[in-house]
Design a protein around this motif. Structure first.
Motif, PDB file in Angstrom:
ATOM      1  N   THR A  84      -6.633  -2.021   3.052  1.00 34.72           N
ATOM      2  CA  THR A  84      -6.017  -3.286   2.645  1.00 34.72           C
ATOM      3  C   THR A  84      -7.033  -4.235   2.037  1.00 34.72           C
ATOM      4  O   THR A  84      -6.786  -4.824   0.974  1.00 34.72           O
ATOM      5  CB  THR A  84      -5.334  -3.951   3.852  1.00 34.72           C
ATOM      6  N   LEU A  85      -8.180  -4.395   2.690  1.00 35.50           N
ATOM      7  CA  LEU A  85      -9.179  -5.344   2.199  1.00 35.50           C
ATOM      8  C   LEU A  85      -9.754  -4.914   0.853  1.00 35.50           C
ATOM      9  O   LEU A  85      -9.792  -5.712  -0.104  1.00 35.50           O
ATOM     10  CB  LEU A  85     -10.306  -5.500   3.227  1.00 35.50           C
ATOM     11  N   VAL A  86     -10.187  -3.666   0.768  1.00 36.65           N
ATOM     12  CA  VAL A  86     -10.806  -3.191  -0.478  1.00 36.65           C
ATOM     13  C   VAL A  86      -9.747  -3.043  -1.572  1.00 36.65           C
ATOM     14  O   VAL A  86      -9.969  -3.436  -2.724  1.00 36.65           O
ATOM     15  CB  VAL A  86     -11.533  -1.861  -0.252  1.00 36.65           C
ATOM     16  N   GLY A  87      -8.587  -2.481  -1.230  1.00 42.26           N
ATOM     17  CA  GLY A  87      -7.526  -2.307  -2.209  1.00 42.26           C
ATOM     18  C   GLY A  87      -7.013  -3.623  -2.743  1.00 42.26           C
ATOM     19  O   GLY A  87      -6.821  -3.787  -3.963  1.00 42.26           O
ATOM     20  N   THR A  88      -6.813  -4.593  -1.871  1.00 42.14           N
ATOM     21  CA  THR A  88      -6.327  -5.905  -2.303  1.00 42.14           C
ATOM     22  C   THR A  88      -7.378  -6.633  -3.123  1.00 42.14           C
ATOM     23  O   THR A  88      -7.064  -7.199  -4.179  1.00 42.14           O
ATOM     24  CB  THR A  88      -5.945  -6.754  -1.078  1.00 42.14           C
ATOM     25  N   GLY A  89      -8.616  -6.626  -2.645  1.00 45.08           N
ATOM     26  CA  GLY A  89      -9.680  -7.297  -3.392  1.00 45.08           C
ATOM     27  C   GLY A  89      -9.857  -6.720  -4.783  1.00 45.08           C
ATOM     28  O   GLY A  89      -9.967  -7.454  -5.770  1.00 45.08           O
ATOM     29  N   GLY A  90      -9.872  -5.389  -4.887  1.00 38.21           N
ATOM     30  CA  GLY A  90     -10.011  -4.747  -6.196  1.00 38.21           C
ATOM     31  C   GLY A  90      -8.822  -5.005  -7.093  1.00 38.21           C
ATOM     32  O   GLY A  90      -8.975  -5.244  -8.306  1.00 38.21           O
ATOM     33  N   CYS A  91      -7.625  -4.986  -6.531  1.00 45.90           N
ATOM     34  CA  CYS A  91      -6.406  -5.223  -7.312  1.00 45.90           C
ATOM     35  C   CYS A  91      -6.385  -6.643  -7.870  1.00 45.90           C
ATOM     36  O   CYS A  91      -6.065  -6.853  -9.053  1.00 45.90           O
ATOM     37  CB  CYS A  91      -5.173  -4.970  -6.442  1.00 45.90           C
ATOM     38  N   ILE A  92      -6.713  -7.624  -7.031  1.00 44.86           N
ATOM     39  CA  ILE A  92      -6.709  -9.023  -7.488  1.00 44.86           C
ATOM     40  C   ILE A  92      -7.785  -9.253  -8.539  1.00 44.86           C
ATOM     41  O   ILE A  92      -7.553  -9.946  -9.541  1.00 44.86           O
ATOM     42  CB  ILE A  92      -6.910  -9.970  -6.278  1.00 44.86           C
ATOM     43  N   PHE A  93      -8.954  -8.671  -8.339  1.00 45.10           N
ATOM     44  CA  PHE A  93     -10.037  -8.832  -9.316  1.00 45.10           C
ATOM     45  C   PHE A  93      -9.648  -8.232 -10.663  1.00 45.10           C
ATOM     46  O   PHE A  93      -9.778  -8.871 -11.720  1.00 45.10           O
ATOM     47  CB  PHE A  93     -11.308  -8.173  -8.787  1.00 45.10           C
TER      48      PHE A  93
END
Length: 278
Positions: A80-89
Motif C-alpha cells: 500500500t505505501l510503496v504502491g500508493t506513493g509511486g502511483c501518486i508520484f
C-alpha cells in the motif's frame, strides 16, 4: 438561500432516507463484527448478535501469534505505501504534463486514461499475468507494486482537472527567476496541491489496502500473502474459524477507520477543490 422545487425536495428527501438506512446498516455490521471478535467460540455460536457474555482476546491472540498474521500485515503495508506513493508520484507528473503542455496525442492520452477507468481489471489480468511471468515477478511483492503504481487513470484525471485551476502566473514568476520545469513542479505546484494529493493518496491507499483480486491472482505463496488473502482463508472455513474471522476483519479495518477520522475533512476538500474555477 437555495430554493428547491417540490420535485427536488422530494428527491433529496428520498436520497437522504436511503443514505441513512445504508449508513445504519453499515454501522450495525461493523458494530456486530467488533463485538463478535471479543466472544468465545461457544458464545459466538449461541449469541451471534448480542453482547459478549465474557470479553475474550483469544481470537486476537490466535490471529496475531498462532498464525503469521503480522507478516501478512507487513506485506499489505509495504504494497500500500510503496504502491500508493509511486502511483501518486507518477500520476501527478503525468497530469501536470498533460495540463500544461501541448503535444501530439494529448487528446488521445486523455481518452486513454478515461478508457483505463472504464475497463474492468478482470479484462486485463491475463496480459498482466503473462508480463509478470516473463519478468519472473509472479509471487513477488515487487510485481504487484509495479501493477499498483501503473494504476494511474483515476488520480491522473483528478490531478489534471486541478492543475488547470492553478494560476500560471505562479509558474511564470518562478521561470523568470531561472527555475526549471521540475523545480517549478516540486517547489510551487505540489505545495498548493496538498489537498488533492492527500485525497488521492487516501483513496488509492484504501483501494490497494482492501484489494483482493490482484493479490489472489499474482501472489500465491505464503510468504507474500496479504491481509485480504488471510481473511479469505478464515472465511473459507468460517464454521471452524468464526471468531478468528471477526478478529482478522477488525484488525484490517483499524488503519482505514483511523485514516478516515483523521483526514475525512481534507479528503472532501481535496475532491472539491478543482470542481469550481474562480
Amino acid at each position: 438561500m437555495e430554493i428547491l422545487s417540490p420535485f427536488a425536495k422530494t428527491v433529496r428527501t428520498i436520497l437522504s432516507i436511503i443514505l441513512i438506512i445504508y449508513t445504519t446498516l453499515i454501522l450495525f455490521v461493523v458494530a456486530m463484527t467488533l463485538l463478535d471478535s471479543f466472544k468465545t467460540k461457544t458464545d459466538l455460536v449461541t449469541n451471534f448478535t448480542g453482547f459478549p457474555k465474557v470479553f475474550s482476546l483469544d481470537s486476537y491472540k490466535a490471529v496475531l501469534f498462532d498464525d503469521d498474521f503480522l507478516s501478512y500485515f507487513r506485506n499489505s503495508l509495504i504494497l500500500t505505501l510503496v504502491g500508493t506513493g509511486g502511483c501518486i508520484f507518477l500520476s501527478s507528473l503525468t497530469a501536470y504534463g498533460i495540463a500544461r503542455y501541448d503535444f501530439k496525442g494529448k487528446a488521445f492520452l486523455t481518452s486513454y486514461l478515461f478508457l483505463g477507468m472504464m475497463i474492468p481489471v478482470q479484462v486485463s489480468i491475463l496480459p498482466v499475468f503473462l508480463i509478470l511471468k516473463n519478468l519472473h515477478l509472479l509471487n513477488n511483492l515487487l510485481g504487484l507494486i509495479l501493477v499498483y503504481i501503473s494504476s494511474i487513470s483515476m488520480s491522473c484525471l483528478v490531478f489534471q482537472k486541478f492543475f488547470h485551476t492553478v494560476p500560471r502566473a505562479l509558474e511564470e514568476s518562478a521561470r523568470l527567476d531561472g527555475a526549471g520545469d521540475f523545480k517549478i513542479f516540486f517547489r510551487i505546484v505540489m505545495p498548493v496541491s496538498k489537498p488533492v494529493l492527500l485525497s488521492m493518496a487516501l483513496i488509492t491507499g484504501v483501494i490497494q489496502w482492501n484489494d483482493f483480486y490482484m493479490p489472489m491472482v499474482l501472489l500465491g505463496s505464503r510468504a507474500t500473502k496479504t491481509l485480504t488473502l488471510a481473511i479469505y482463508q478464515y472465511v473459507g472455513q468460517f464454521a471452524k474459524y468464526m471468531s478468528e474471522s471477526m478478529a482478522a476483519v477488525v484488525i484490517t479495518l483499524i488503519p482505514v477507520i483511523i485514516l478516515y477520522f483523521l483526514f475525512s475533512n481534507q479528503m472532501v476538500a481535496g475532491l472539491t477543490s478543482g470542481a469550481i474555477k474562480e
